[in-house]
Scaffold this motif. Structure first.
Motif, PDB file in Angstrom:
ATOM      1  N   TRP A 125     -13.407   5.704 -17.573  1.00  0.00           N
ATOM      2  CA  TRP A 125     -14.339   5.109 -16.614  1.00  0.00           C
ATOM      3  C   TRP A 125     -14.911   6.168 -15.699  1.00  0.00           C
ATOM      4  CZ3 TRP A 125      -9.514   3.323 -17.912  1.00  0.00           C
ATOM      5  CH2 TRP A 125      -9.525   2.244 -18.808  1.00  0.00           C
ATOM      6  N   VAL A 203     -19.236  -4.454 -24.686  1.00  0.00           N
ATOM      7  CA  VAL A 203     -19.274  -3.481 -23.588  1.00  0.00           C
ATOM      8  C   VAL A 203     -20.481  -3.758 -22.703  1.00  0.00           C
ATOM      9  CG1 VAL A 203     -19.421  -1.041 -22.976  1.00  0.00           C
ATOM     10  CG2 VAL A 203     -18.043  -1.756 -24.943  1.00  0.00           C
ATOM     11  N   THR A 205     -24.057  -6.085 -23.382  1.00  0.00           N
ATOM     12  CA  THR A 205     -24.770  -6.867 -24.394  1.00  0.00           C
ATOM     13  C   THR A 205     -26.094  -6.191 -24.767  1.00  0.00           C
ATOM     14  OG1 THR A 205     -25.844  -8.208 -22.692  1.00  0.00           O
ATOM     15  CG2 THR A 205     -23.785  -9.073 -23.607  1.00  0.00           C
TER      16      THR A 205
ATOM     17  N   TYR B  93     -32.874  -6.864 -20.381  1.00  0.00           N
ATOM     18  CA  TYR B  93     -31.661  -7.143 -19.606  1.00  0.00           C
ATOM     19  C   TYR B  93     -30.420  -6.805 -20.411  1.00  0.00           C
ATOM     20  CZ  TYR B  93     -31.304 -11.146 -22.708  1.00  0.00           C
ATOM     21  OH  TYR B  93     -31.204 -11.919 -23.833  1.00  0.00           O
ATOM     22  N   THR B  94     -29.298  -6.730 -19.704  1.00  0.00           N
ATOM     23  CA  THR B  94     -28.001  -6.594 -20.358  1.00  0.00           C
ATOM     24  C   THR B  94     -26.933  -7.136 -19.415  1.00  0.00           C
ATOM     25  OG1 THR B  94     -26.445  -5.063 -21.424  1.00  0.00           O
ATOM     26  CG2 THR B  94     -27.551  -4.260 -19.466  1.00  0.00           C
ATOM     27  N   THR B  95     -25.803  -7.510 -19.977  1.00  0.00           N
ATOM     28  CA  THR B  95     -24.638  -7.851 -19.160  1.00  0.00           C
ATOM     29  C   THR B  95     -23.572  -6.810 -19.443  1.00  0.00           C
ATOM     30  OG1 THR B  95     -25.188 -10.192 -19.305  1.00  0.00           O
ATOM     31  CG2 THR B  95     -22.930  -9.627 -18.637  1.00  0.00           C
ATOM     32  N   CYS B  96     -23.147  -6.107 -18.396  1.00  0.00           N
ATOM     33  CA  CYS B  96     -22.164  -5.033 -18.551  1.00  0.00           C
ATOM     34  C   CYS B  96     -20.756  -5.576 -18.326  1.00  0.00           C
ATOM     35  CB  CYS B  96     -22.439  -3.906 -17.562  1.00  0.00           C
ATOM     36  SG  CYS B  96     -24.016  -3.090 -17.815  1.00  0.00           S
ATOM     37  N   TYR B  97     -19.915  -5.407 -19.337  1.00  0.00           N
ATOM     38  CA  TYR B  97     -18.514  -5.828 -19.229  1.00  0.00           C
ATOM     39  C   TYR B  97     -17.596  -4.654 -18.918  1.00  0.00           C
ATOM     40  CZ  TYR B  97     -19.841 -10.397 -20.861  1.00  0.00           C
ATOM     41  OH  TYR B  97     -20.403 -11.642 -20.946  1.00  0.00           O
ATOM     42  N   SER B  98     -18.169  -3.468 -18.953  1.00  0.00           N
ATOM     43  CA  SER B  98     -17.416  -2.279 -18.584  1.00  0.00           C
ATOM     44  C   SER B  98     -18.383  -1.409 -17.806  1.00  0.00           C
ATOM     45  CB  SER B  98     -16.893  -1.567 -19.834  1.00  0.00           C
ATOM     46  OG  SER B  98     -16.084  -0.477 -19.462  1.00  0.00           O
ATOM     47  N   GLY B  99     -17.911  -0.258 -17.334  1.00  0.00           N
ATOM     48  CA  GLY B  99     -18.815   0.592 -16.588  1.00  0.00           C
ATOM     49  C   GLY B  99     -18.108   1.809 -16.066  1.00  0.00           C
ATOM     50  N   SER B 100     -18.740   2.418 -15.080  1.00  0.00           N
ATOM     51  CA  SER B 100     -18.146   3.577 -14.445  1.00  0.00           C
ATOM     52  C   SER B 100     -17.041   3.124 -13.505  1.00  0.00           C
ATOM     53  CB  SER B 100     -19.206   4.313 -13.645  1.00  0.00           C
ATOM     54  OG  SER B 100     -20.243   4.709 -14.508  1.00  0.00           O
ATOM     55  N   PHE B 103     -17.717   1.038 -10.414  1.00  0.00           N
ATOM     56  CA  PHE B 103     -18.287  -0.302 -10.568  1.00  0.00           C
ATOM     57  C   PHE B 103     -17.344  -1.266 -11.281  1.00  0.00           C
ATOM     58  CE2 PHE B 103     -21.772   2.775 -10.559  1.00  0.00           C
ATOM     59  CZ  PHE B 103     -22.532   2.311  -9.490  1.00  0.00           C
ATOM     60  N   PHE B 109     -21.507  -7.682 -14.775  1.00  0.00           N
ATOM     61  CA  PHE B 109     -22.719  -7.852 -13.976  1.00  0.00           C
ATOM     62  C   PHE B 109     -23.940  -7.742 -14.885  1.00  0.00           C
ATOM     63  CE2 PHE B 109     -21.531  -3.308 -13.529  1.00  0.00           C
ATOM     64  CZ  PHE B 109     -22.677  -2.683 -13.985  1.00  0.00           C
ATOM     65  N   LEU B 111     -27.741  -6.401 -15.542  1.00  0.00           N
ATOM     66  CA  LEU B 111     -28.784  -5.441 -15.179  1.00  0.00           C
ATOM     67  C   LEU B 111     -30.087  -5.955 -15.765  1.00  0.00           C
ATOM     68  CD1 LEU B 111     -27.618  -1.784 -15.972  1.00  0.00           C
ATOM     69  CD2 LEU B 111     -28.234  -2.753 -13.745  1.00  0.00           C
ATOM     70  N   GLY B 125     -32.801  -3.465 -11.541  1.00  0.00           N
ATOM     71  CA  GLY B 125     -31.906  -3.979 -10.510  1.00  0.00           C
ATOM     72  C   GLY B 125     -30.853  -4.895 -11.099  1.00  0.00           C
ATOM     73  N   ARG B 126     -30.026  -5.458 -10.218  1.00  0.00           N
ATOM     74  CA  ARG B 126     -29.029  -6.436 -10.645  1.00  0.00           C
ATOM     75  C   ARG B 126     -29.628  -7.838 -10.563  1.00  0.00           C
ATOM     76  NH1 ARG B 126     -23.426  -4.998  -9.534  1.00  0.00           N
ATOM     77  NH2 ARG B 126     -23.265  -2.774 -10.032  1.00  0.00           N
ATOM     78  N   GLU B 132     -24.795 -15.284 -18.532  1.00  0.00           N
ATOM     79  CA  GLU B 132     -25.338 -14.396 -19.565  1.00  0.00           C
ATOM     80  C   GLU B 132     -26.268 -15.151 -20.515  1.00  0.00           C
ATOM     81  OE1 GLU B 132     -22.291 -12.315 -21.858  1.00  0.00           O
ATOM     82  OE2 GLU B 132     -23.717 -12.278 -23.519  1.00  0.00           O
TER      83      GLU B 132
END
Ligand SMILES: [Zn+2]
Lengths: 420, 163
Positions: A125, A203, A205, B93-100, B103, B109, B111, B125-126, B132
């Motif tokens: 991460w 990860v 979509t 758009y996308t839905t992030c299930y992981s990230g840095s 976050f 969230f 995007l 933006g968010r 989703e």
């Protein structure tokens, strides 16, 4: 069109097996292993090398600045000239081109390109965070902070514009993991199905875990030489027939909606109504391809190119690259993979080595690794190096290496051609 | 004479965390504060507090950017601030299930990249207030602002427009 420069050849290469973590040695020793592999392959010694270009992406991963100087030092290349080159994910691809320039300018007769990255010292991460610092930190990083998210939005728009499917993206992953099974340097050889890819954890979509490459520790070295030197020190040099570069806005949101820069085999009417690049395509990749093809005298890439090592940090990015590189027209990337054209044995095998998805991604080393794999293909020496003949593209004469930085912010395309 | 052959370095209480002995791996911590200036883009962040989303418009070629850009990327001319509409449409758009790491406590969230009427480029933006499966390209969204300003690009966000 381009100024005639001296011909440049690749004469040898070496890579370490990319690993998730390789703590038993540091980056200097990893580069040394790849460097010695390359030297030994054609019986060169350190004294034959006139200078180097070193490359790694981020000072954050090791918190060691001027790590390139430490590699130069460790290899015994001091006090010869060297510099470090950085350009995001395209770092290795750009450094190879910098090495090309050292030779083409007449400055060096033999130049070593030294790529490396150590990504295992921070967790995945934190690694994602360091990579995301290569997006605009005032505007894009605070809201997303995640490259997979940016590429996922590009993939989504590609689906909307052209009807591409998530299964078609998954086919790229299946292909590259499978190709990696014939490459002893590869990090992630796997026999998968499209269902496996779609069923792996989501990860961002529509991209799942298996649509995305892994972070690695690794090193790769390419040795380039002038025409005069190349045939003296190497039995099977491969000519670098053209280099190309392209750029685009740092913020994905600033990409314009204009017209497609056309390849010689395309017509304006092929793309009437297409607003380009928007966020569905990589204009930098297209520009890099045009420059490289022009220099290499390639007028119809879909017909003349035999093999491609493409930057598949994401399965979607490889599919998009088919179009940017003109292996097919814009909008045909999905059918290109679905019809098997990118497979080993297909019309234009893409990433027969496994690419980043199959072989791993040690950022600064990656573009150099891709170049070494292409070089071996064009030398027809894959069996010797990979330990298996299965990945050898039998008709490989002309090929290209393609690398990305950012969301296609810098891209580098290098064309190579077998001469013997 | 000030030399002292019996000098000893001061011992440190406790020791560094060793996570592996061979090869020897030690844990290091690193932290830093930056005094970061938004420079010529400062007005964008100040205007978010007034409920305004400011893009930029080229004084010469009139190209309108949904983002702050002091100078035009087409003609190099200076731009002027341009107030964006408070409603737009989802471009992708996308839905992030992981990230840095920073976050991870915010996932999942959404995007989005948003297109605005009369504006030539997009804004990232968010999106909140939607599941989703409810998000699609072309969907109308409204611009919202955080009340307690963080002076970050996250002070502006999007919600679905009323159906
Ligand atoms: Zn302008």
């Amino acid at each position: 069109m381009s100024r005639k420069s001296s011909d440049v050849y690749m004469v040898s290469g070496g890579v370490t097996k990319f690993r998730k973590a390789d703590p038993s040695r540091d980056f200097r020793l990893r580069v040394k292993e790849a460097f010695d592999y390359a030297l030994n392959d054609i019986n060169l010694t350190v004294s034959d090398i006139d200078g180097s270009v070193s490359c790694y992406f981020s000072d954050h991963f090791m918190r060691q600045v001027m790590a390139g100087a430490m590699v130069q030092d460790y290899l015994g290349l001091n006090p010869k000239p060297s510099k470090r080159l950085e350009g995001g994910g395209a770092t290795g691809g750009l450094a190879l081109q910098s090495g090309y320039e050292e030779i083409a300018s007449g400055r060096m007769g033999v130049c070593a390109v030294l790529g490396f990255e150590t990504m295992s010292q921070v967790n995945t991460w934190k690694g994602n965070e360091f990579i995301a610092l290569a997006s605009d930190t005032d505007f894009d990083y605070p809201v997303g902070g995640f490259y997979t998210g940016y590429y996922a939005m590009m993939a989504r728009r590609h689906m909307y514009e052209f009807g591409t499917t998530v299964e078609q993206f998954a086919m790229v992953s299946v292909k590259n993991h499978a190709n990696a099974m014939h490459n002893r340097f590869a990090q992630s050889p796997m026999k998968l199905t499209v269902e496996d890819v779609r069923n792996s954890p989501m990860v961002s979509t529509p991209l799942t875990r298996l649509d995305i490459c892994n972070m690695s520790d690794g090193a790769a070295v390419a040795i380039l030489a002038s025409e005069e030197k190349a045939f003296e020190i190497c039995d099977h040099p491969v000519r670098i027939s053209g280099i190309g570069g392209g750029t685009d806005t740092m913020r994905l949101s600033d990409r314009p909606f204009g017209e497609v820069p056309l390849l010689p085999n395309e017509k304006k009417s092929d793309y009437s109504g297409l607003r380009y690049p928007g966020v569905h395509s990589f204009r930098a990749g297209r520009m890099a391809a045009i420059e490289a093809y022009n220099a290499a005298g390639i007028t119809d890439p879909s017909d003349e190119i035999d093999i491609v090592e493409a930057y598949d940090s994401y399965s979607s990015a490889e599919l998009q690259a088919y179009e940017d590189l003109g292996l097919c027209k814009y909008g045909e990337g999905g059918s290109f993979i679905e019809e098997g054209k990118a497979l080993l044995g297909g019309k234009i095998p893409v990433n027969p080595s496994g690419g980043l998805i199959g072989a791993g991604h040690a950022i600064g080393a990656t573009g150099v690794m891709q170049s070494v794999f292409l070089f071996w293909q064009l030398q027809h020496s894959i069996k010797k190096h990979f330990g298996s003949e299965k990945a050898q593209v039998s008709n490989a004469r002309k090929g290209i290496v393609h690398t990305h930085a950012g969301t296609g912010t810098y891209e580098a395309v290098t064309a190579m051609e077998a001469v013997r | 004479m000030t030399t002292n052959p019996k000098a000893r370095i001061e011992e440190i209480e406790g020791s560094r965390v060793v996570t592996n002995v061979d090869p020897l791996i030690v844990k290091e911590h690193y932290e830093i504060n930056y005094l970061h200036s938004y420079g010529q883009d400062s007005e964008f962040f100040r205007q978010l507090g007034k409920g305004k989303l400011m893009g930029s418009r080229c004084r010469k070629c009139e190209y309108v950017y949904a983002t702050p850009r002091g100078h035009c990327m087409f003609c190099g001319s200076e731009t002027q601030w341009h107030e964006l509409p408070l409603e737009g449409k989802i471009h992708t758009y996308t839905t992030c299930y992981s990230g840095s790491e920073s976050f991870l406590n915010e996932v999942p969230f959404h995007l989005v990249m948003v297109e605005f009427e009369g504006v030539n480029s997009l804004f990232m933006g968010r999106l909140i207030g939607a599941d989703e499966e409810d998000i699609e390209i072309g969907m109308k969204v409204k611009v919202k602002f955080r009340r307690n300003l963080q002076f970050s690009a996250t002070d502006v966000y999007f919600v679905p427009d009323a159906p």
